[in-house]
Design a protein around this motif. Sequence first.
Motif, PDB file in Angstrom:
ATOM      1  N   ARG A   1       1.520   1.012  14.207  1.00  0.00           N
ATOM      2  CA  ARG A   1       2.702   1.286  15.211  1.00  0.00           C
ATOM      3  C   ARG A   1       3.079  -0.092  16.319  1.00  0.00           C
ATOM      4  O   ARG A   1       4.053  -0.518  16.562  1.00  0.00           O
ATOM      5  CB  ARG A   1       2.413   2.368  16.112  1.00  0.00           C
ATOM      6  CG  ARG A   1       2.820   3.589  15.301  1.00  0.00           C
ATOM      7  CD  ARG A   1       2.861   4.880  16.539  1.00  0.00           C
ATOM      8  NE  ARG A   1       1.724   5.339  16.844  1.00  0.00           N
ATOM      9  CZ  ARG A   1       0.751   6.172  16.114  1.00  0.00           C
ATOM     10  NH1 ARG A   1       1.507   7.151  15.150  1.00  0.00           N
ATOM     11  NH2 ARG A   1      -0.368   6.358  16.804  1.00  0.00           N
ATOM     12  N   LYS A   2       2.043  -0.700  16.545  1.00  0.00           N
ATOM     13  CA  LYS A   2       1.848  -1.856  17.443  1.00  0.00           C
ATOM     14  C   LYS A   2       2.547  -2.966  16.806  1.00  0.00           C
ATOM     15  O   LYS A   2       3.429  -3.414  17.277  1.00  0.00           O
ATOM     16  CB  LYS A   2       0.310  -2.225  17.722  1.00  0.00           C
ATOM     17  CG  LYS A   2       0.318  -3.315  18.796  1.00  0.00           C
ATOM     18  CD  LYS A   2      -1.029  -3.834  19.145  1.00  0.00           C
ATOM     19  CE  LYS A   2      -1.106  -4.912  19.966  1.00  0.00           C
ATOM     20  NZ  LYS A   2      -2.480  -5.540  20.133  1.00  0.00           N
ATOM     21  N   SER A   3       2.213  -3.147  15.498  1.00  0.00           N
ATOM     22  CA  SER A   3       2.679  -4.294  14.810  1.00  0.00           C
ATOM     23  C   SER A   3       4.427  -3.965  14.631  1.00  0.00           C
ATOM     24  O   SER A   3       5.116  -4.790  14.639  1.00  0.00           O
ATOM     25  CB  SER A   3       2.065  -4.255  13.381  1.00  0.00           C
ATOM     26  OG  SER A   3       0.947  -4.773  13.419  1.00  0.00           O
TER      27      SER A   3
ATOM     28  N   THR B   1     -11.462   2.086   7.062  1.00  0.00           N
ATOM     29  CA  THR B   1     -10.182   2.228   7.858  1.00  0.00           C
ATOM     30  C   THR B   1      -9.239   0.926   7.480  1.00  0.00           C
ATOM     31  O   THR B   1      -9.691  -0.169   7.679  1.00  0.00           O
ATOM     32  CB  THR B   1     -10.176   2.241   9.415  1.00  0.00           C
ATOM     33  OG1 THR B   1     -11.010   3.579   9.843  1.00  0.00           O
ATOM     34  CG2 THR B   1      -8.848   2.383  10.222  1.00  0.00           C
TER      35      THR B   1
ATOM     36  N   LYS C   1      -0.573   5.597   3.134  1.00  0.00           N
ATOM     37  CA  LYS C   1      -1.507   6.767   3.458  1.00  0.00           C
ATOM     38  C   LYS C   1      -1.984   7.413   2.523  1.00  0.00           C
ATOM     39  O   LYS C   1      -3.234   8.204   2.352  1.00  0.00           O
ATOM     40  CB  LYS C   1      -0.776   7.333   4.713  1.00  0.00           C
ATOM     41  CG  LYS C   1      -0.602   6.759   5.923  1.00  0.00           C
ATOM     42  CD  LYS C   1       0.447   7.346   6.793  1.00  0.00           C
ATOM     43  CE  LYS C   1      -0.037   8.776   7.291  1.00  0.00           C
ATOM     44  NZ  LYS C   1       0.858   9.289   8.476  1.00  0.00           N
TER      45      LYS C   1
ATOM     46  N   SER D   1      -6.538  -1.914   8.230  1.00  0.00           N
ATOM     47  CA  SER D   1      -6.036  -2.195   9.588  1.00  0.00           C
ATOM     48  C   SER D   1      -4.375  -2.125   9.530  1.00  0.00           C
ATOM     49  O   SER D   1      -3.789  -2.134   8.555  1.00  0.00           O
ATOM     50  CB  SER D   1      -6.350  -3.792   9.827  1.00  0.00           C
ATOM     51  OG  SER D   1      -5.691  -4.618   8.935  1.00  0.00           O
ATOM     52  N   GLY D   2      -4.071  -1.668  10.796  1.00  0.00           N
ATOM     53  CA  GLY D   2      -2.459  -1.623  11.211  1.00  0.00           C
ATOM     54  C   GLY D   2      -1.861  -2.854  10.576  1.00  0.00           C
ATOM     55  O   GLY D   2      -0.745  -2.913  10.062  1.00  0.00           O
TER      56      GLY D   2
ATOM     57  N   ASP E   1      -5.089   2.471  10.220  1.00  0.00           N
ATOM     58  CA  ASP E   1      -5.247   2.575  11.827  1.00  0.00           C
ATOM     59  C   ASP E   1      -3.771   2.702  12.168  1.00  0.00           C
ATOM     60  O   ASP E   1      -2.893   1.644  12.190  1.00  0.00           O
ATOM     61  CB  ASP E   1      -5.844   1.148  12.082  1.00  0.00           C
ATOM     62  CG  ASP E   1      -5.638   0.898  13.533  1.00  0.00           C
ATOM     63  OD1 ASP E   1      -5.185   2.078  14.449  1.00  0.00           O
ATOM     64  OD2 ASP E   1      -5.730  -0.215  13.900  1.00  0.00           O
ATOM     65  N   GLU E   2      -3.355   3.906  12.305  1.00  0.00           N
ATOM     66  CA  GLU E   2      -1.718   4.283  12.641  1.00  0.00           C
ATOM     67  C   GLU E   2      -1.368   3.478  13.818  1.00  0.00           C
ATOM     68  O   GLU E   2      -0.013   2.970  14.150  1.00  0.00           O
ATOM     69  CB  GLU E   2      -1.718   5.607  12.513  1.00  0.00           C
ATOM     70  CG  GLU E   2      -1.838   6.375  11.175  1.00  0.00           C
ATOM     71  CD  GLU E   2      -1.318   7.595  11.057  1.00  0.00           C
ATOM     72  OE1 GLU E   2      -0.103   7.824  11.506  1.00  0.00           O
ATOM     73  OE2 GLU E   2      -1.961   8.613  10.468  1.00  0.00           O
ATOM     74  N   GLU E   3      -2.258   3.539  14.947  1.00  0.00           N
ATOM     75  CA  GLU E   3      -1.970   2.796  16.129  1.00  0.00           C
ATOM     76  C   GLU E   3      -1.759   1.633  15.913  1.00  0.00           C
ATOM     77  O   GLU E   3      -0.797   0.904  16.736  1.00  0.00           O
ATOM     78  CB  GLU E   3      -2.901   3.141  17.077  1.00  0.00           C
ATOM     79  CG  GLU E   3      -2.911   2.625  18.523  1.00  0.00           C
ATOM     80  CD  GLU E   3      -1.573   3.363  19.107  1.00  0.00           C
ATOM     81  OE1 GLU E   3      -0.837   2.437  19.844  1.00  0.00           O
ATOM     82  OE2 GLU E   3      -1.243   4.651  18.922  1.00  0.00           O
ATOM     83  N   GLY E   4      -2.613   0.757  15.073  1.00  0.00           N
ATOM     84  CA  GLY E   4      -2.102  -0.709  14.914  1.00  0.00           C
ATOM     85  C   GLY E   4      -1.057  -0.840  14.021  1.00  0.00           C
ATOM     86  O   GLY E   4      -0.329  -1.852  14.441  1.00  0.00           O
TER      87      GLY E   4
ATOM     88  N   ASP F   1       6.163  -2.089  16.438  1.00  0.00           N
ATOM     89  CA  ASP F   1       6.887  -2.371  17.987  1.00  0.00           C
ATOM     90  C   ASP F   1       7.049  -3.841  18.301  1.00  0.00           C
ATOM     91  O   ASP F   1       8.154  -4.178  18.688  1.00  0.00           O
ATOM     92  CB  ASP F   1       6.089  -1.738  19.108  1.00  0.00           C
ATOM     93  CG  ASP F   1       5.861  -0.119  18.977  1.00  0.00           C
ATOM     94  OD1 ASP F   1       7.112   0.463  18.442  1.00  0.00           O
ATOM     95  OD2 ASP F   1       5.209   0.457  19.536  1.00  0.00           O
TER      96      ASP F   1
END
Length: 879
Positions: free
Chosen positions: A421-423, A384, A405, A386-387, A416-419, A425
């Motif tokens: 998106r967090k970056s 994986t 991707k 990292s975001g 790490d799609e959640e990571g 945001d």
Amino acid sequence: MEKYGVNDLRRMFLEFFESKGHLAMKSFSLVPQNDKSLLLINSGMAPLKPYFTGAEIPPRTRVTTCQKCIRTGDIENVGKTARHGTFFEMLGNFSFGDYFKHEAIRWSWEFLTEVVGLDPDRLYPSVYLEDDEAFDIWNKEIGLAPERIFRFGKEDNFWEHGSGPCGPCSEIYYDRGEKYGCGEPGCTVGCECDRYMEVWNNVFTQFNNDGEGNYTELEQKNIDTGMGLERLAVVVQDVDSLFDVDTIEALRNKVCEIAGVIYGTDRETDVSIRLITDHIRSATFMISDGIMPTNEGRGYVLRRLIRRAARHGRLLGISHLFLAKLSDSVIQGSKDGYPELEEKKDFIFNVLNNEEKQFHKTIDQGLRILSEMEEKLTAEGTTTLSGEDAFKLYDTYGFPVDLTKEILEEKNYRIDEEGFRKSMDEQRTRARLARETTNYMGADATVYDQIDPSVTTKFVGYAHLTFTSRVTVLTTETDLADALMEGQKGTIFVEETPFYATMGGQIGDCGTIRTDNGIFEVEETIKLLGGKYGHVGVMKSGMISVSDIAVLEVSTEARRATEQNHSATHLLQKALKKVLGAHVEQKGSLVTPTRLRFDFAHFAAMTAEELDQVEKLVNQEIQAQLEVSTDIMGIEDAKKSGAMALFGEKYGDSVRVVSMGDFSKELCGGTHVHNTGEIILFKIISESGIAAGVRRIEALTGNGVIAYYKQQEGLLGQAARELKCNPSEVAEKITHMQAELKTLNSENESLKSKIAQNSMGDVMNKIQEVSGIKLLAVSVSDVDMNGLRDLGDQLKDKLGEGVVILASAKEGKVSLLAMVTDEAQKRGAHAGKFIKELASVVGGGGGGRPNMAQAGGKDASKIPDAIAKAAEILKKQID
């Protein structure tokens, strides 16, 4: 029903509303003017805000436009569906306190049914739940049965944007037939399927929202309507989507031709075709309005659109530059409504080609970095990415996340799609916090918003530097005032002024305003909405009151110097076109009494020879003493005469054309010398890049050049004194000193190498053997990293095969070096990993390739521990 083309429908709409007493205005630029609330114009009413708010008086109370618009809120869905796009044209008719609901509804019905010929039985209006007036107009005046009129709530049929003007709206839907429906029971107007398409929205601006949910009736009620031209064409031409209407279909087919693919045979291929088709339309129109690809703001929007289109071109197998060819199709399809596309064709192509080339380099660079990240994943035994790393690729290198991707998935890795998106945001939050709190127009509210919109100023400064006029408005820094007293800062407005206000790159005039009772020093002159000229400054003595008769005196010295610099920019632009090519376009300028700055489109740094040619050409035209003349003419006549227009600027029907002999002819509202000989001299001081495809020249004229040469003469004299030689001998003396310095540096490096070797002593007896691999791990004194690398190479040669570890402390800083030969690498030894562990011992960090790595540290006392640990690390790596 006749299947009219897009260009026909645009013309029919504007002509229809002209017949109803509307002024047909040309589309405004996509770049908002005096409106910080928008990055790009995204609706027909957006450029008309000043007329709706009363900040400016409209040219007529009835206006109609076809406005080019861009919205990127749904950019991720463009291509994936046939209904999403970023560029569209919005047809609109507007009333500023003139007609209201009766006329707006009646005319929309008349245009759709009688002019376009849509079947009245397939049209269904909606109204706001509480708007009985609109319901009755549709029912009793138009004659529609009550069951054909739909009442919807606030979410669907009430337009508001925070505080400010707002009101209910009435939309008109067209039933495209069962073939576009979902087939579900009860499918009707408001269903999410494609059967009932909204084509027109009449907004009735009749309330003011105070921001607290309290609504009061507006004294002046307005009409704001919008109808998407492409949507209307979909209905009229009875096609599946906006990608199938005549002009866009022609562009879509060109994409297929270049890529050698067929639309409608493969879903993924269709996604790319639609995305490219949409994005090249947006990019072409944005560039035609002077927007350039950059890494921020609207320039970033353009860059993203171009790069997404180029990326999907690669997915379709297009390996060559292709966007400019597609742009030509956009221009051919839309130049009827937007002739500026044809005028700026060569420039648009240049920008697209340059950005596409740059993107190809970015893709290749991103692939290299992604490859290194993959190596890291393999080494760490994870699958994986990292975001943070994915976002770094996206944000720093412009590498599309979908491409990241796709490449990783081919190798059984993931993001790490959640990571990610967090970056993303976090970045958006930072951007949002950086924005200023603004009013409805997106600008900070000022005292000038309180001035009556009917107040205006006539500029008489072309012919006069002194003029007598009446004071109409006075303000302090925060309030309107009846008078300004000694020491107060403020702004004076008069009926007529000789003071030029800052605009078009020319800085405003300074000077004095005198009355019988006071003297005001004008520090700057600004132009505000509605043609108001504000004289900003401070009261030097006495008092000035509203209605006083004032004598306005412009600083002659500052104005004349500014005019020298302004006229020189005209000569400079023409000279640049002659030397570099017709693609040169002005991208901005600044003209002050002391200097001039000129930004222009060009895709490479200018050579010394090119700069010399431009400078000579400008000075030739100054010495030729060309007459500078001014003519007022119609915009079309001005263009036919060959006058250069400022890129992306919106001009009125009459324009001011400034000619300098037969050499230069430009549309310009600024002030100029009467003869180019008055400029005296022109000198380029610097040339630099300020953005992708944009260069900047800074230059001086007249006395500024003389002062510059005096300064240079002083610096040369100072240098000569320091070098103890004559000014004519400075260059020769520096060359001699550089050669001497080079020799000394070489001797110094040789001595340092000998010292380093001597400090080692006989180290070959310190070689260890770890599981059959030779290891030489030693420390030396006072050697920097360059010295360690030289020593490492020598020791590796003596060692043959194995691992060399060196450590040294110099000026309190620790340097570490690891070198691993080919055979040792085959056994598992890795210099980068080796150095990472050693660096942690001395309180530092670093890394590198398998064969060589280096690191720094802070704790020199731990060097013996690091050297002692080398054998343990090697054993762990190879076992």
